[in-house]
Design an enzyme around this catalytic site. Structure first.
Site, PDB file in Angstrom:
ATOM      1  N   LEU A  33     -31.665  30.567  75.205  1.00  0.00           N
ATOM      2  CA  LEU A  33     -30.899  30.919  76.563  1.00  0.00           C
ATOM      3  C   LEU A  33     -32.416  31.004  77.331  1.00  0.00           C
ATOM      4  O   LEU A  33     -32.550  30.804  77.506  1.00  0.00           O
ATOM      5  CB  LEU A  33     -30.690  32.503  76.712  1.00  0.00           C
ATOM      6  N   HIS A  37     -27.457  30.998  81.696  1.00  0.00           N
ATOM      7  CA  HIS A  37     -26.616  31.566  80.861  1.00  0.00           C
ATOM      8  C   HIS A  37     -26.886  32.539  81.462  1.00  0.00           C
ATOM      9  O   HIS A  37     -25.692  33.251  81.308  1.00  0.00           O
ATOM     10  CB  HIS A  37     -27.384  31.699  79.164  1.00  0.00           C
ATOM     11  N   GLN A  61     -19.889  20.711  66.606  1.00  0.00           N
ATOM     12  CA  GLN A  61     -19.531  19.808  67.593  1.00  0.00           C
ATOM     13  C   GLN A  61     -20.754  19.093  68.047  1.00  0.00           C
ATOM     14  O   GLN A  61     -21.240  18.161  68.846  1.00  0.00           O
ATOM     15  CB  GLN A  61     -19.449  20.627  68.853  1.00  0.00           C
ATOM     16  N   LYS A 152     -21.980  22.449  84.489  1.00  0.00           N
ATOM     17  CA  LYS A 152     -22.857  21.393  83.786  1.00  0.00           C
ATOM     18  C   LYS A 152     -22.389  20.663  82.659  1.00  0.00           C
ATOM     19  O   LYS A 152     -22.152  19.325  82.861  1.00  0.00           O
ATOM     20  CB  LYS A 152     -24.118  21.869  82.986  1.00  0.00           C
ATOM     21  N   ASP A 153     -21.814  21.980  81.922  1.00  0.00           N
ATOM     22  CA  ASP A 153     -20.858  20.797  81.258  1.00  0.00           C
ATOM     23  C   ASP A 153     -19.778  20.597  81.826  1.00  0.00           C
ATOM     24  O   ASP A 153     -18.518  21.260  81.462  1.00  0.00           O
ATOM     25  CB  ASP A 153     -20.765  21.541  79.519  1.00  0.00           C
ATOM     26  N   SER A 189     -30.368  23.962  77.821  1.00  0.00           N
ATOM     27  CA  SER A 189     -31.770  24.146  76.178  1.00  0.00           C
ATOM     28  C   SER A 189     -32.357  23.249  75.800  1.00  0.00           C
ATOM     29  O   SER A 189     -32.926  23.327  75.037  1.00  0.00           O
ATOM     30  CB  SER A 189     -30.345  24.709  75.338  1.00  0.00           C
ATOM     31  N   ARG A 190     -31.775  21.878  75.912  1.00  0.00           N
ATOM     32  CA  ARG A 190     -32.367  20.792  75.770  1.00  0.00           C
ATOM     33  C   ARG A 190     -33.940  20.448  75.610  1.00  0.00           C
ATOM     34  O   ARG A 190     -34.509  19.954  75.865  1.00  0.00           O
ATOM     35  CB  ARG A 190     -31.496  19.682  75.766  1.00  0.00           C
TER      36      ARG A 190
HETATM   37  O1  PAF Z   1     -21.527  25.018  75.805  1.00  0.00           O
HETATM   38  C1  PAF Z   1     -21.901  25.448  75.169  1.00  0.00           C
HETATM   39  O2  PAF Z   1     -23.003  26.313  74.944  1.00  0.00           O
HETATM   40  C2  PAF Z   1     -21.430  25.654  73.273  1.00  0.00           C
HETATM   41  O3  PAF Z   1     -20.774  24.242  73.923  1.00  0.00           O
HETATM   42  C3  PAF Z   1     -20.168  26.614  73.349  1.00  0.00           C
HETATM   43  C4  PAF Z   1     -19.134  26.502  74.717  1.00  0.00           C
HETATM   44  C5  PAF Z   1     -20.926  28.237  73.004  1.00  0.00           C
HETATM   45  C6  PAF Z   1     -19.332  26.209  72.323  1.00  0.00           C
HETATM   46  O4  PAF Z   1     -20.183  26.322  71.244  1.00  0.00           O
END
Ligand code: PAF
Length: 284
Positions: A33, A37, A61, A152-153, A189-190
């Protein structure tokens, strides 16, 4: 802060809140986190939600096993941070409960074809099937009024919005602005995997978006400047695109109006993404 691992306890906890007349806000995460977040939790609290955060590193994923292995995991720090920022309940479901067949393939899959196949989806086949499937399960078990995602995503947000629309899920999808470090790097996080030099090269993603937003079009010129900016910093460019913000389809040079510029690149083996709203004006 309540801590829950068991799926039935988690379901009951959310039901109890709804029975008590509270709205539940779901903040799904994969842990590690950071302030990004935190901003999602703050948005949920500002809406008055009972905040349930989930932490689950979802293997479905990740198309690359090395990427899954290298994904940062900081459970102790995550619990401390979640508590300090006002998460009401932290759910850390086990693999056995989320995907009982794992590591065998899970046959039940939610797939948002089209939106999930371009950009990140093109370079990471199956990624958005994994995201859509896990978000569906998290939402079904939690039953939230709202579910929070970071911009961001951006593609993830578009995929989830479309999935919620198509499946008629009774939940509001809330997109929250990108949070950046002082130097402009979008929080991820990366980022912990970047050393000092790699981090300075990674700033080229944000710089590329800034240069693109300073142009007023055409889309092809924006793409070219973004690619050149990243390449100049030795970033391996995955894509540098200008798309319709809803359909994620690439825009041609005749397009005008609001658009989204998205970039992805690999720096020292770490895949990074970023994006920004841009405006395409007539006259090119
Ligand atoms: O954005 C993320 O951290 C992930 O893609 C999520 C939405 C928690 C699904 O695993």
């Amino acid at each position: 802060m309540r801590r829950v691992v068991d799926i039935e306890q988690w379901r009951r906890l959310a039901q109890d809140q709804r029975d008590a007349g509270r709205r539940v806000g779901l903040v799904p995460t994969m842990g590690a986190l950071h302030r990004g977040h935190q901003s999602l939790v703050e948005a949920a609290r500002a809406n008055g939600d009972y905040v349930i955060m989930t932490i689950f590193v979802n293997p479905r994923q990740f198309n690359d096993p090395n990427d899954l292995r290298a994904y940062p995991r900081t459970p102790e720090a995550d619990r401390d941070l979640a508590k300090s920022i006002g998460v009401d309940a932290l759910v850390e479901p086990t693999m056995a409960e989320m995907w009982p067949a794992y590591p065998d393939p899970t046959p039940t899959t939610v797939s948002v074809a089209g939106l999930g196949d371009v950009l990140e989806g093109a370079g990471r086949p199956g990624h958005f099937d994994g995201v859509a499937s896990v978000v569906t399960k998290l939402a079904i078990v939690t039953g939230p009024s709202r579910i929070y995602f970071g911009e961001k995503d951006f593609q993830q947000l578009a995929v989830v919005r479309r999935m919620v629309l198509d499946l008629g899920l009774d939940v509001e999808v809330v997109g929250c602005p990108i949070v950046r470090d002082d130097d402009g790097l979008a929080l991820s996080s990366r980022n912990v995997r970047l050393d000092e030099l790699a981090r300075s090269r990674a700033l080229a993603l944000n710089r590329a978006l800034t240069f693109a937003s300073e142009l007023d079009g055409p889309a092809s010129a924006m793409r070219a400047v973004m690619r050149a900016t990243m390449e100049a910093a030795d970033v391996v460019v995955a894509y540098a695109e200008v798309v319709d913000p809803t359909t994620l389809q690439p825009l041609d040079d005749g397009a005008t109006g609001r658009a989204r510029a998205l970039v992805a690149g690999v720096v020292d083996g770490v895949r990074l993404i970023d994006n920004r709203a841009v405006e395409l004006r007539r006259g090119h």
